[in-house]
Write a protein that holds these residues in place. Structure first.
Motif, PDB file in Angstrom:
ATOM      1  N   TYR A   1       0.787  -1.234   0.000  1.00 60.60           N
ATOM      2  CA  TYR A   1       0.000   0.000   0.000  1.00 60.60           C
ATOM      3  C   TYR A   1       0.819   1.284   0.000  1.00 60.60           C
ATOM      4  O   TYR A   1       0.252   2.360  -0.217  1.00 60.60           O
ATOM      5  CB  TYR A   1      -0.947   0.006   1.208  1.00 60.60           C
ATOM      6  CG  TYR A   1      -1.976  -1.093   1.142  1.00 60.60           C
ATOM      7  CD1 TYR A   1      -2.985  -1.065   0.186  1.00 60.60           C
ATOM      8  CD2 TYR A   1      -1.931  -2.171   2.026  1.00 60.60           C
ATOM      9  CE1 TYR A   1      -3.932  -2.076   0.111  1.00 60.60           C
ATOM     10  CE2 TYR A   1      -2.872  -3.186   1.961  1.00 60.60           C
ATOM     11  CZ  TYR A   1      -3.866  -3.131   1.000  1.00 60.60           C
ATOM     12  OH  TYR A   1      -4.796  -4.139   0.938  1.00 60.60           O
ATOM     13  N   VAL A   2       2.100   1.217   0.289  1.00 55.15           N
ATOM     14  CA  VAL A   2       2.920   2.436   0.276  1.00 55.15           C
ATOM     15  C   VAL A   2       3.495   2.628  -1.121  1.00 55.15           C
ATOM     16  O   VAL A   2       4.249   1.787  -1.608  1.00 55.15           O
ATOM     17  CB  VAL A   2       4.053   2.350   1.323  1.00 55.15           C
ATOM     18  CG1 VAL A   2       4.955   3.574   1.207  1.00 55.15           C
ATOM     19  CG2 VAL A   2       3.473   2.241   2.724  1.00 55.15           C
ATOM     20  N   SER A   3       3.129   3.711  -1.749  1.00 54.21           N
ATOM     21  CA  SER A   3       3.601   3.993  -3.113  1.00 54.21           C
ATOM     22  C   SER A   3       3.861   5.495  -3.256  1.00 54.21           C
ATOM     23  O   SER A   3       3.018   6.324  -2.891  1.00 54.21           O
ATOM     24  CB  SER A   3       2.543   3.546  -4.129  1.00 54.21           C
ATOM     25  OG  SER A   3       2.981   3.778  -5.442  1.00 54.21           O
ATOM     26  N   PRO A   4       5.043   5.833  -3.784  1.00 55.55           N
ATOM     27  CA  PRO A   4       6.153   4.947  -4.142  1.00 55.55           C
ATOM     28  C   PRO A   4       6.885   4.459  -2.884  1.00 55.55           C
ATOM     29  O   PRO A   4       6.847   5.117  -1.848  1.00 55.55           O
ATOM     30  CB  PRO A   4       7.049   5.832  -4.993  1.00 55.55           C
ATOM     31  CG  PRO A   4       6.805   7.210  -4.445  1.00 55.55           C
ATOM     32  CD  PRO A   4       5.355   7.250  -4.058  1.00 55.55           C
ATOM     33  N   LEU A   5       7.536   3.307  -3.013  1.00 57.29           N
ATOM     34  CA  LEU A   5       8.274   2.765  -1.885  1.00 57.29           C
ATOM     35  C   LEU A   5       9.451   3.666  -1.536  1.00 57.29           C
ATOM     36  O   LEU A   5      10.181   4.114  -2.416  1.00 57.29           O
ATOM     37  CB  LEU A   5       8.777   1.351  -2.208  1.00 57.29           C
ATOM     38  CG  LEU A   5       7.718   0.245  -2.266  1.00 57.29           C
ATOM     39  CD1 LEU A   5       8.361  -1.060  -2.719  1.00 57.29           C
ATOM     40  CD2 LEU A   5       7.058   0.062  -0.911  1.00 57.29           C
ATOM     41  N   SER A   6       9.615   3.918  -0.254  1.00 53.45           N
ATOM     42  CA  SER A   6      10.729   4.753   0.202  1.00 53.45           C
ATOM     43  C   SER A   6      11.038   4.397   1.643  1.00 53.45           C
ATOM     44  O   SER A   6      10.214   3.768   2.339  1.00 53.45           O
ATOM     45  CB  SER A   6      10.373   6.237   0.113  1.00 53.45           C
ATOM     46  OG  SER A   6       9.299   6.547   0.988  1.00 53.45           O
ATOM     47  N   ILE A   7      12.210   4.776   2.097  1.00 54.11           N
ATOM     48  CA  ILE A   7      12.572   4.506   3.488  1.00 54.11           C
ATOM     49  C   ILE A   7      11.603   5.212   4.434  1.00 54.11           C
ATOM     50  O   ILE A   7      11.178   4.651   5.442  1.00 54.11           O
ATOM     51  CB  ILE A   7      14.020   4.974   3.748  1.00 54.11           C
ATOM     52  CG1 ILE A   7      15.006   4.135   2.921  1.00 54.11           C
ATOM     53  CG2 ILE A   7      14.357   4.871   5.239  1.00 54.11           C
ATOM     54  CD1 ILE A   7      16.448   4.540   3.071  1.00 54.11           C
ATOM     55  N   LYS A   8      11.221   6.431   4.077  1.00 52.13           N
ATOM     56  CA  LYS A   8      10.280   7.184   4.904  1.00 52.13           C
ATOM     57  C   LYS A   8       8.945   6.456   5.001  1.00 52.13           C
ATOM     58  O   LYS A   8       8.334   6.374   6.079  1.00 52.13           O
ATOM     59  CB  LYS A   8      10.080   8.578   4.328  1.00 52.13           C
ATOM     60  CG  LYS A   8       9.142   9.449   5.152  1.00 52.13           C
ATOM     61  CD  LYS A   8       8.999  10.832   4.533  1.00 52.13           C
ATOM     62  CE  LYS A   8       8.030  11.690   5.346  1.00 52.13           C
ATOM     63  NZ  LYS A   8       7.868  13.049   4.748  1.00 52.13           N
ATOM     64  N   GLY A   9       8.483   5.901   3.863  1.00 54.57           N
ATOM     65  CA  GLY A   9       7.218   5.174   3.861  1.00 54.57           C
ATOM     66  C   GLY A   9       7.259   3.951   4.756  1.00 54.57           C
ATOM     67  O   GLY A   9       6.307   3.663   5.491  1.00 54.57           O
ATOM     68  N   PHE A  10       8.380   3.217   4.703  1.00 53.32           N
ATOM     69  CA  PHE A  10       8.533   2.041   5.557  1.00 53.32           C
ATOM     70  C   PHE A  10       8.554   2.441   7.028  1.00 53.32           C
ATOM     71  O   PHE A  10       7.917   1.793   7.867  1.00 53.32           O
ATOM     72  CB  PHE A  10       9.815   1.285   5.207  1.00 53.32           C
ATOM     73  CG  PHE A  10       9.673   0.334   4.057  1.00 53.32           C
ATOM     74  CD1 PHE A  10       9.025  -0.877   4.216  1.00 53.32           C
ATOM     75  CD2 PHE A  10      10.175   0.653   2.807  1.00 53.32           C
ATOM     76  CE1 PHE A  10       8.883  -1.760   3.161  1.00 53.32           C
ATOM     77  CE2 PHE A  10      10.036  -0.216   1.736  1.00 53.32           C
ATOM     78  CZ  PHE A  10       9.388  -1.429   1.913  1.00 53.32           C
ATOM     79  N   ILE A  11       9.275   3.516   7.360  1.00 51.40           N
ATOM     80  CA  ILE A  11       9.364   3.974   8.747  1.00 51.40           C
ATOM     81  C   ILE A  11       7.988   4.359   9.277  1.00 51.40           C
ATOM     82  O   ILE A  11       7.602   4.001  10.396  1.00 51.40           O
ATOM     83  CB  ILE A  11      10.340   5.156   8.868  1.00 51.40           C
ATOM     84  CG1 ILE A  11      11.772   4.693   8.580  1.00 51.40           C
ATOM     85  CG2 ILE A  11      10.255   5.783  10.260  1.00 51.40           C
ATOM     86  CD1 ILE A  11      12.788   5.804   8.560  1.00 51.40           C
TER      87      ILE A  11
END
Length: 235
Positions: free
Chosen positions: A179-189
């Protein structure tokens, strides 16, 4: 001989994890469609280690019945607490079951618990990931059960607490990848941070239950095994 059997077991697990990884990846590529089909594929993979164990050492009917009882207890420890996110007794049952039954049957117990309990709580694309996470919890508990650490209550408390977070991180990984788009380190955090409180609840429920019930349950299983001989022989 021990080294050889350990190498075979690791190879079998690696094969199973690769298969599960393929199924989970396919489910995401298909945008979470056919999740029930992939759930049963993950369940089939979970059963493979037990099948290999059966080929080497036939499992007793009492053993399989006890696995079914453990799954029923784990489901009963999850469903009634559905209104309290992450607070449940399923993980405690899976950990104690894995300790007693070994890694193969611990994996089966964990993965089956997720599938069966979601029949009451609702199936979805999260189900295969929960099956993998709880299966891995049961498997690692089974590995601990082959060591003297199983008798160390403090270690078991820390182990259960850690798995409260590990389980949540596996589910966070699924959420971020899907569900996180675009994938990024911030999105994962952000994905991991949003579930931190629920992971803490899961960890605390494991800690409390293991502190209060782990030793009595282990002694109970040992007494029942002396009478009915349902636990698999550990080599």
């Amino acid at each position: 001989m021990f080294h050889k059997s350990k190498t075979v077991f690791v190879s079998q697990l690696l094969f199973v994890f690769i298969l599960i990884g393929v199924f989970l990846t396919l489910m995401m590529l298909l945008h979470n469609k056919h999740y029930l089909l992939f759930s049963f594929m993950v369940l089939l993979c979970s059963i493979l280690p037990a099948y290999w164990k059966f080929e080497k050492q036939p499992l007793k009917t009492q053993t399989m019945m006890f696995v079914a009882i453990l799954v029923a207890l784990a489901v009963a420890g999850r469903v009634p607490f559905a209104a309290l996110p992450s607070i449940q007794a399923a993980s405690f049952v899976i950990i104690v079951g894995g300790i007693s039954m070994g890694p193969e049957l611990g994996f089966v117990t964990g993965s089956t618990t997720a599938l069966v309990s979601n029949m009451f709580m609702g199936q979805g694309p999260w189900t295969p990931w929960q099956m993998f996470a709880w299966g891995l919890m049961g498997l690692t508990s089974g590995l601990i059960g082959t060591t003297k650490l199983r008798k160390n209550l403090l270690f078991m408390v820390l182990f259960g607490g850690a798995w409260g977070f590990f389980f949540g991180w596996i589910m966070d990984l699924w959420f971020a990848l899907q569900y996180v788009s675009p994938l990024s380190i911030k999105g994962f955090i952000l994905a991991f941070a949003n579930s931190a409180l629920f992971d803490l609840y899961h960890a605390l429920s494991n800690i409390v239950l293991i502190t209060l019930l782990y030793q009595p349950w282990e002694k109970l299983f040992a007494r029942l095994d002396r009478k009915y001989q349902f636990l698999p022989t550990k080599k």
